[in-house]
Motif scaffolding. Structure first.
Motif, PDB file in Angstrom:
ATOM      1  N   ASP A   1      -6.646   5.243  -1.288  1.00 44.72           N
ATOM      2  CA  ASP A   1      -7.734   4.755  -2.143  1.00 44.72           C
ATOM      3  C   ASP A   1      -7.415   3.380  -2.730  1.00 44.72           C
ATOM      4  OD1 ASP A   1     -10.249   4.862  -3.283  1.00 44.72           O
ATOM      5  OD2 ASP A   1      -9.535   5.811  -5.117  1.00 44.72           O
ATOM      6  N   VAL A   2      -6.937   2.489  -1.901  1.00 38.27           N
ATOM      7  CA  VAL A   2      -6.624   1.117  -2.314  1.00 38.27           C
ATOM      8  C   VAL A   2      -7.887   0.259  -2.175  1.00 38.27           C
ATOM      9  CG1 VAL A   2      -5.289  -0.951  -1.707  1.00 38.27           C
ATOM     10  CG2 VAL A   2      -4.213   1.311  -1.681  1.00 38.27           C
ATOM     11  N   PHE A   3      -8.140  -0.620  -3.136  1.00 39.12           N
ATOM     12  CA  PHE A   3      -9.236  -1.574  -2.984  1.00 39.12           C
ATOM     13  C   PHE A   3      -8.695  -2.911  -2.481  1.00 39.12           C
ATOM     14  CE2 PHE A   3      -8.088  -1.973  -7.537  1.00 39.12           C
ATOM     15  CZ  PHE A   3      -7.855  -3.341  -7.646  1.00 39.12           C
ATOM     16  N   VAL A   4      -9.574  -3.689  -1.871  1.00 41.66           N
ATOM     17  CA  VAL A   4      -9.204  -4.987  -1.303  1.00 41.66           C
ATOM     18  C   VAL A   4     -10.200  -6.029  -1.779  1.00 41.66           C
ATOM     19  CG1 VAL A   4      -8.844  -6.325   0.800  1.00 41.66           C
ATOM     20  CG2 VAL A   4      -8.164  -3.912   0.728  1.00 41.66           C
ATOM     21  N   ILE A   5      -9.679  -7.127  -2.317  1.00 42.99           N
ATOM     22  CA  ILE A   5     -10.488  -8.292  -2.690  1.00 42.99           C
ATOM     23  C   ILE A   5     -10.167  -9.368  -1.657  1.00 42.99           C
ATOM     24  CG2 ILE A   5     -11.088  -9.908  -4.523  1.00 42.99           C
ATOM     25  CD1 ILE A   5      -9.592  -7.976  -6.465  1.00 42.99           C
TER      26      ILE A   5
ATOM     27  N   VAL B   1      -5.539   0.494   8.075  1.00 45.40           N
ATOM     28  CA  VAL B   1      -6.847   0.885   7.547  1.00 45.40           C
ATOM     29  C   VAL B   1      -6.813   2.344   7.100  1.00 45.40           C
ATOM     30  CG1 VAL B   1      -9.268   1.246   8.148  1.00 45.40           C
ATOM     31  CG2 VAL B   1      -8.096  -0.837   8.895  1.00 45.40           C
ATOM     32  N   ALA B   2      -6.227   3.194   7.897  1.00 44.89           N
ATOM     33  CA  ALA B   2      -6.175   4.618   7.548  1.00 44.89           C
ATOM     34  C   ALA B   2      -5.348   4.849   6.288  1.00 44.89           C
ATOM     35  CB  ALA B   2      -5.599   5.413   8.720  1.00 44.89           C
ATOM     36  N   ASP B   3      -4.240   4.117   6.146  1.00 38.92           N
ATOM     37  CA  ASP B   3      -3.398   4.303   4.968  1.00 38.92           C
ATOM     38  C   ASP B   3      -4.087   3.776   3.715  1.00 38.92           C
ATOM     39  OD1 ASP B   3      -1.016   5.372   3.962  1.00 38.92           O
ATOM     40  OD2 ASP B   3      -0.073   3.398   3.878  1.00 38.92           O
ATOM     41  N   ALA B   4      -4.777   2.649   3.833  1.00 36.89           N
ATOM     42  CA  ALA B   4      -5.512   2.111   2.687  1.00 36.89           C
ATOM     43  C   ALA B   4      -6.605   3.070   2.239  1.00 36.89           C
ATOM     44  CB  ALA B   4      -6.115   0.753   3.056  1.00 36.89           C
ATOM     45  N   LYS B   5      -7.265   3.684   3.206  1.00 39.55           N
ATOM     46  CA  LYS B   5      -8.302   4.654   2.870  1.00 39.55           C
ATOM     47  C   LYS B   5      -7.691   5.898   2.222  1.00 39.55           C
ATOM     48  CE  LYS B   5     -12.100   7.069   2.848  1.00 39.55           C
ATOM     49  NZ  LYS B   5     -13.080   6.873   1.753  1.00 39.55           N
TER      50      LYS B   5
ATOM     51  N   ALA C   1     -14.415   1.976   7.397  1.00 40.44           N
ATOM     52  CA  ALA C   1     -13.591   3.157   7.160  1.00 40.44           C
ATOM     53  C   ALA C   1     -13.782   3.732   5.761  1.00 40.44           C
ATOM     54  CB  ALA C   1     -12.115   2.805   7.372  1.00 40.44           C
ATOM     55  N   GLY C   2     -14.532   3.029   4.910  1.00 45.81           N
ATOM     56  CA  GLY C   2     -14.776   3.521   3.565  1.00 45.81           C
ATOM     57  C   GLY C   2     -13.809   3.002   2.526  1.00 45.81           C
ATOM     58  N   VAL C   3     -13.009   1.995   2.866  1.00 44.04           N
ATOM     59  CA  VAL C   3     -12.133   1.358   1.879  1.00 44.04           C
ATOM     60  C   VAL C   3     -12.986   0.491   0.962  1.00 44.04           C
ATOM     61  CG1 VAL C   3     -10.218  -0.259   1.549  1.00 44.04           C
ATOM     62  CG2 VAL C   3     -10.175   1.387   3.453  1.00 44.04           C
ATOM     63  N   THR C   4     -12.732   0.520  -0.329  1.00 45.84           N
ATOM     64  CA  THR C   4     -13.503  -0.264  -1.285  1.00 45.84           C
ATOM     65  C   THR C   4     -13.164  -1.739  -1.148  1.00 45.84           C
ATOM     66  OG1 THR C   4     -13.587   1.562  -2.858  1.00 45.84           O
ATOM     67  CG2 THR C   4     -14.028  -0.640  -3.718  1.00 45.84           C
TER      68      THR C   4
ATOM     69  N   VAL D   1       0.839  -1.200   0.000  1.00 42.38           N
ATOM     70  CA  VAL D   1       0.000   0.000   0.000  1.00 42.38           C
ATOM     71  C   VAL D   1       0.874   1.251   0.000  1.00 42.38           C
ATOM     72  CG1 VAL D   1      -1.659   1.325   1.362  1.00 42.38           C
ATOM     73  CG2 VAL D   1      -1.987  -1.141   1.042  1.00 42.38           C
ATOM     74  N   ALA D   2       1.897   1.250   0.832  1.00 46.24           N
ATOM     75  CA  ALA D   2       2.787   2.417   0.899  1.00 46.24           C
ATOM     76  C   ALA D   2       3.540   2.632  -0.410  1.00 46.24           C
ATOM     77  CB  ALA D   2       3.776   2.245   2.043  1.00 46.24           C
TER      78      ALA D   2
END
Length: 615
Positions: free
Chosen positions: A272-276, A265-269, A338-341, A244-245
């Motif tokens: 704007d990273v998505f997670v499957i 979680v905050a960094d992913a949000k 947190a709003g991460v996709t 992510v970084a």
């Protein structure tokens, strides 16, 4: 090919492929669309509840022209001459988009039967990219789901993704990651998958080679500069944090070693990273029975092929880690809140999954992770289309492709209602959802003798009474150095003239070492043979006292984990009898290979086989 850390699968799938004397050729189902879709690409639905990918329209008419959605709305006039389907009490959904699969064989046909109209392949044969692109750009009738693919992944020599039968390019430690990625883009990869996996999370006794953090960073940068999504396979939070970084577009699994912490979680949000998360396959690792539960659902069972049913029953051997699923669900809940996709992807056809049907299990698991049914549906439709850049699907709106599912009930309030499928349309044509005709089970020349004898090893050569014979197999394909020889020896069981001796050494420098022999029961390696008229495998064995494995590979496609039984080869000849029904998840009607092999612990091994037969 599957790229989960399958440590029941890795030492078992590869012997079958390696012994065939070359790379596995994967038949694309895109070349076989024998069941003709129905209709003319134009029709209407009246008074149907519509979930358009994001919101619910309580009652609407939907008009489709030439494979595309023309209009959607309440009380629309339906033009004369259009076939009309009454939608009262039913819900119309966009065709599902499975964001993580490994699709070959009949995968695209199986997917479509269960309402998955588009799949995203996360490692596969890059040679078929042009034909896949041509298929998905067409609105012609088809019995197959569309497929986007990563093609070859970015992985280390001998690393994860190299062990599944295809000879794949790898990125050595001293090679330039940018050059490697540019080669993948030149092959036509729709996105680039980067694999960070050393098997440590799964308790593997030996670490698998993997990419360095610097290589991951460079590969992501090269992918993004090439205008493509960089998606990363991870199993540990530390690797996810680094990906992510480094600018990853998305993660194609949720890690299982820890629950996602607030910083991640905050960094992913923020980025704007998505997670499957691929919860379906993690559920199999947890041993929670999600796959068999799908197979037992009366709404789904009639549409399952024998191979799909067997796939849903498969497990990761002795791996049962309920904490994996508990952590994954908690992580998905935190990310979603947190709003991460979060996107729906099944990782089919890994153990406990099957193409198409597993999207319905994944949707249920997403709701268990805190999504509402409508949010889970969006994660399998509009959100996937948005993040993978396929704007013509994933929604029910004018100008979108008419890839549609009609179900009884309301899945926006009860997610299990997705299973009550009334109809599926692909490119505006109704799909014949009947099961395909069974594949031919035995190859010419593979007739089984009446006494069921495979080999008595009493001749001058190593021979079999039927099938393609015996071949050695080791872990060399995935970078291991275990060795094996097989030869005829005098004095077999019960005073017979001869036996087969299998000897070698297991080396601990592969993540999943093995060495042994494989018998192909059909006239050609890798082809299925019907052994269902026989009740058990019987053979004589003696050896050094180690415990060995018999692995049965089966199914309509050359994929998935084998069913496994063990035997001990002691100092005296002893008969081993294994009922074919004991190979849980195996299909005796479609047997592709029988492997007799040594695995861990490392060291020399020696065993003998004689009078191998079916009864």
């Amino acid at each position: 090919m599957s790229t989960r850390p399958i440590f029941a699968l890795i030492p078992m799938l590869v012997p079958l492929l390696a012994a065939s004397g070359g790379p596995l050729t994967l038949r694309s189902s895109a070349a076989d669309a024998s069941v003709a879709p129905q209709g003319n690409g134009s029709f209407a639905l009246r008074d149907v509840r519509v979930f358009d990918g994001e919101r619910v329209i309580a009652r609407a008419n939907v008009i489709v022209r030439d494979g595309m959605i023309q209009t959607v709305g309440p009380d629309l006039a339906i033009p004369a001459g259009l076939a009309v389907t009454d939608g009262t009490g039913k819900t119309l959904l966009p065709g599902f988009l499975d964001a993580h699969t490994h699709s070959w064989g009949d995968a695209q046909r199986d997917a479509l039967r269960f309402g998955v109209t588009t799949q995203f392949d996360m490692l596969g044969d890059w040679n078929r990219i042009p034909s896949l692109a041509a298929q998905r750009s067409s609105t012609a009738p088809t019995a197959l789901a569309d497929l986007w693919t990563a093609g070859a992944a970015v992985t280390a020599p001998g690393g994860h993704g190299t062990q599944f039968g295809m000879r794949v390019p790898t990125l050595p430690a001293d090679a330039d990651a940018s050059t490697f990625v540019r080669a993948r883009l030149a092959e036509g990869s729709d996105y680039v998958k980067i694999i960070v996996e050393d098997m440590s999370v799964y308790g593997a006794p030996t670490r698998m080679p993997t990419l360095s953090p610097a290589q991951v960073t460079a590969a992501i940068a090269a992918t993004r500069s090439g205008g493509k999504l960089a998606v990363v396979h991870v199993a540990a939070q530390r690797d996810a944090r680094h990906a992510v970084a480094s600018g990853a577009s998305g993660l194609v699994h949720i890690f299982q070693d820890e629950i996602a912490d607030a910083a991640f979680v905050a960094d992913a949000k923020r980025r704007d990273v998505f997670v499957i998360p691929t919860l379906s396959v993690i559920a199999t690792m947890a041993g929670n029975g999600a796959g068999p539960a799908l197979a037992a659902d009366a709404a789904l069972t009639p549409l399952l092929t024998p191979d799909q049913t067997a796939g849903l029953a498969r497990t990761f051997g002795s791996l049962k880690q309920p904490a994996f699923l508990e952590r994954a669900l908690a992580s998905v809940r935190a990310l979603h809140q947190a709003g991460v996709t979060v996107l729906a992807g099944t990782d089919a056809p890994n153990p406990g999954t099957a193409h198409g049907v597993s999207i319905h299990g994944e949707l249920l698991l997403l709701t268990e992770a805190g999504m509402t049914p409508a949010q889970a549906l969006s994660a399998a439709t509009a959100r996937v289309a948005d993040r993978f850049g396929v704007p013509d699907r994933g929604r029910i709106a004018p100008g979108k492709r008419a890839d549609l599912i009609l179900v009884t009930g309301d899945p926006t309030t009860d997610i299990r209602a997705t299973r009550a499928i009334e109809a599926v349309w692909k490119n505006g044509y109704a799909i014949d959802r009947r099961l395909p005709a069974p594949v031919a089970a035995t190859a010419t020349g593979a007739l089984i003798p009446a006494d069921g004898l495979i080999s008595d090893f009493d001749g001058e050569r190593i021979e079999a009474r039927f099938g393609a014979g015996w071949q050695p197999t080791t872990d060399a394909m995935m970078g291991g150095t275990s060795s094996v020889t097989h030869r005829l020896v005098r004095s077999g069981a019960n005073g017979s003239p001869g036996a087969l001796e299998v000897a070698g050494e297991i080396m601990a420098n592969a993540a999943f070492p093995w060495a042994g022999v494989i018998f192909f029961p059909a006239a050609q390696p890798m082809q299925p043979a019907d052994l269902s008229a026989h009740g058990e495998l019987v053979f004589q064995a003696k050896g050094d006292g180690r415990t060995y494995q018999v692995m049965l590979f089966s199914g309509e496609a050359a994929q998935g984990a084998p069913a496994v039984q063990t035997f001990t080869a002691g100092p005296e000849w002893a008969q081993v009898r294994i009922p074919l029904t004991a190979f849980g998840g195996g299909n005796p009607a479609l047997v592709r290979g029988l492997v007799f092999a040594a695995g861990q612990p490392a060291g020399a091994f020696r065993f003998q086989l004689d009078e191998v037969r079916l009864r």
